[in-house]
Design an enzyme around this catalytic site. Structure first.
Site, PDB file in Angstrom:
ATOM      1  N   SER A   1       5.367   2.498  -7.910  1.00  0.00           N
ATOM      2  CA  SER A   1       4.563   2.262  -6.703  1.00  0.00           C
ATOM      3  C   SER A   1       3.096   2.109  -7.100  1.00  0.00           C
ATOM      4  CB  SER A   1       4.732   3.454  -5.757  1.00  0.00           C
ATOM      5  OG  SER A   1       4.105   3.187  -4.540  1.00  0.00           O
TER       6      SER A   1
ATOM      7  N   THR B   1       9.023 -12.967   2.419  1.00  0.00           N
ATOM      8  CA  THR B   1       7.865 -13.622   1.795  1.00  0.00           C
ATOM      9  C   THR B   1       7.013 -12.582   1.074  1.00  0.00           C
ATOM     10  OG1 THR B   1       7.896 -15.254   3.540  1.00  0.00           O
ATOM     11  CG2 THR B   1       5.857 -15.094   2.261  1.00  0.00           C
TER      12      THR B   1
ATOM     13  N   CYS C   1       4.790  14.501   2.129  1.00  0.00           N
ATOM     14  CA  CYS C   1       5.782  14.262   3.173  1.00  0.00           C
ATOM     15  C   CYS C   1       6.163  15.544   3.887  1.00  0.00           C
ATOM     16  CB  CYS C   1       7.037  13.647   2.569  1.00  0.00           C
ATOM     17  SG  CYS C   1       6.657  12.281   1.509  1.00  0.00           S
TER      18      CYS C   1
ATOM     19  N   HIS D   1       0.320   2.429  -5.445  1.00  0.00           N
ATOM     20  CA  HIS D   1      -0.752   3.275  -4.898  1.00  0.00           C
ATOM     21  C   HIS D   1      -0.929   4.602  -5.620  1.00  0.00           C
ATOM     22  CE1 HIS D   1       1.436   6.247  -2.234  1.00  0.00           C
ATOM     23  NE2 HIS D   1       2.389   5.341  -2.284  1.00  0.00           N
TER      24      HIS D   1
END
Ligand code: PLP
Length: 516
Positions: free
Chosen positions: A214, A252, A341, A216
């Site tokens: 990922s 896309t 989370c 980030h």
């Protein structure tokens, strides 16, 4: 007088200071990455699937980014596929492997300290008939290879083992895990999200089949992940549609995000070169914390090769993490309890539980994750704030234990009950009687409606979010603030009788003042 003025200015400066020590939750986007992304937004608007020049340029830009990501993890560019996030990558692999092998083979063996994007997908697969077994880890979270060897058998089609853990920073011996899986013909998925940019990654050498990443977590943008699928390993797409990403991930492409991911990966060598500096800062932090509170327990492995340089999980016996985090936030310092989370819920982290912490110890644990912008002065400032709090020198928010919240308080005219629960919790369960509901995202827009002369009792579902808001209110001059420890969930558990009798009665929904 002068001294008082100096203290006052210092006090103001404290409030202005921001120290970000939650880099495992996410990282700020680097200047270079932002520049490259802006260029992509300005210049590469063509659809990469279109054959004309503008489209071909976009496609070429994506291929360049793919090469940068592939190089960073020692993979072939054709094995790297962009996804919406690492959560998607993990879901895609787990569901694809299950569909491919079940019912011929039925078992997945995983570590018990995986990210929720793996844990919750495994829980779902269990409902579909897949057998999921969790291998034991030791008190630092290291997978017990001898146990793994016993668990992986010919019915096992996948072994799931993250490379580095987001909460404690423990690094696993992935090559050894793969070797065990191979002996029984099982495939291997490794969540490498926290490792990328922090330790060298060599997917080919370790012979894993699938890996997730990922952007980030390494100074790239949010909302872009990557999935490594080893040449020849079976894979069925999660999303069906167009033929993007070699037909493995329809939709896309998010060109600017992909460019951002590629740019972040171009900086890998630079990031890795700074590991020593970050480790030295962490060492300094540990020494300072041990001086402040000699009985604090370091949950991250001591051995440098077994732990991410930036990650520190620490337990302060007798100090609830919600209050400490609230105070740190009040002084501009961002850390987390467990994973992002789970913050806000009164559930001890599954990772801390797996490494043997009691529920109480887990509630006394915070995670500090340093980044490339962390300075020695940030560490000094943070430890000073921790010291003030732990030694009782800081101005406190009162904490009310759930069992203490009785009818006298609920119906006291001088108590103003402030409900800062998110909307989904309000749908899930009724709240405290006589409460005033506000949006937790815009508390600043209700300040005029909260009476300053009353005792304010702030509550949320688990007691984490409300403590942050309690300290915010303190910074706004509210003097008598009390936080409901354990939140509504805790109170419901301890005082189910009162919940049944009064929950949801006489609730007022406050309207926010219009934003300026
Ligand atoms: N895996 C690990 C170990 C993580 O730390 C995270 C992010 O918190 C993820 C997966 C999920 O990544 P994303 O935010 O891209 O879905």
């Amino acid at each position: 007088m002068e001294i008082q003025y100096f203290e006052f200015v210092k006090h103001l400066l404290h409030f202005k200071r921001t120290v970000y020590l939650d880099n495992n939750a996410t990282t700020p986007v680097s200047k270079r990455v932002r520049r490259k992304m802006n260029q992509a937004l300005a210049n590469h608007y063509g659809n990469p699937s279109s054959f004309y020049g503008i489209g071909r340029k976009s496609a070429e830009t994506i291929e360049q980014a793919r090469q940068h990501v592939a190089k960073a993890v020692h993979a072939a560019p054709s094995e790297v596929h962009f996804t919406g996030c690492a959560t998607e990558s993990n879901n895609a692999v787990l569901k694809s492997a299950a569909a491919h092998f079940y019912p011929r083979k039925k078992k997945i063996v995983s570590t018990p300290i995986e990210h929720p994007s793996v844990m919750n997908t495994l829980a779902y697969l269990k409902t579909q008939g897949i057998v999921v077994e969790y291998c034991l880890v030791d008190d630092k979270g290291r997978i017990l290879l001898a146990e793994l060897e016993k668990q992986v058998d010919d019915d096992t089609f996948l072994v799931c083992c993250m490379l580095a853990n987001n909460e404690t920073g423990v690094i696993q011996d992935l090559a050894a895990v793969t070797k065990i899986a191979r002996e029984h013909g099982a495939l291997v998925l490794s969540d490498c999200v926290q490792a990328l940019g922090k330790i060298p990654i060599d997917l080919h050498a370790w012979d894993v089949d699938y890996a997730s990443f990922s952007a980030h977590k390494l100074y790239g943008p949010k909302g872009i992940g990557a999935l490594y699928v080893k040449q020849g390993s079976p894979f069925t797409p999660l999303l069906h549609g167009g033929h993007q990403e070699s037909g493995l991930r329809a939709g896309t492409e998010s060109i600017h995000n992909i460019v951002g991911f590629g740019a972040a990966c171009e900086d890998i060598e630079k990031l890795l070169a700074e590991t020593g500096k970050i480790r030295a800062l962490k060492r300094d932090l540990v020494q300072r914390l041990k001086k402040i509170k000699p009985d604090c327990v370091i949950n991250s492995p001591d051995n440098e090769t077994e732990c991410l340089a930036n990650t520190l999980s620490v337990t302060f016996p007798g100090v609830e993490n919600a209050g400490l985090m609230g105070m740190l936030d009040y002084r501009g310092i961002a850390v987390s309890a467990g994973s992002a989370c789970s913050t806000g819920e009164d559930m001890p982290s599954h990772v801390l539980k797996a490494i043997g912490l009691s529920a109480q110890a887990a509630r006394e644990t915070i995670r500090i994750s340093l980044g490339h912008e962390t300075s020695a002065s940030d560490i000094r400032y943070t430890t000073k704030v921790v010291e003030d709090y732990v030694k009782g020198r800081a101005s406190f928010v009162n904490m009310l234990a759930p069992a203490q919240l009785n009818e006298n308080i609920l119906f006291d005219e001088n108590t103003f009950i402030l409900d800062v629960r998110p909307p989904n919790d309000r749908e899930r369960q009724k709240g405290l009687p006589n409460a005033h509901e506000v949006s937790p995202l815009h508390v600043e827009r209700y300040l005029n409606q909260i009476p300053r002369e009353k005792q304010i009792l702030v509550y949320c579902p688990g007691g984490g979010l409300s403590v942050m808001i309690s300290y915010y209110l303190k910074s706004k001059g509210f003097k008598r603030i009390t936080n409901l420890r354990g939140g509504l969930d805790g109170w419901r558990k301890r005082r189910g009788d009162l919940y049944e009798k009064y929950a949801g009665q006489n609730v007022t929904v406050l309207e926010p003042d219009t934003a300026e």
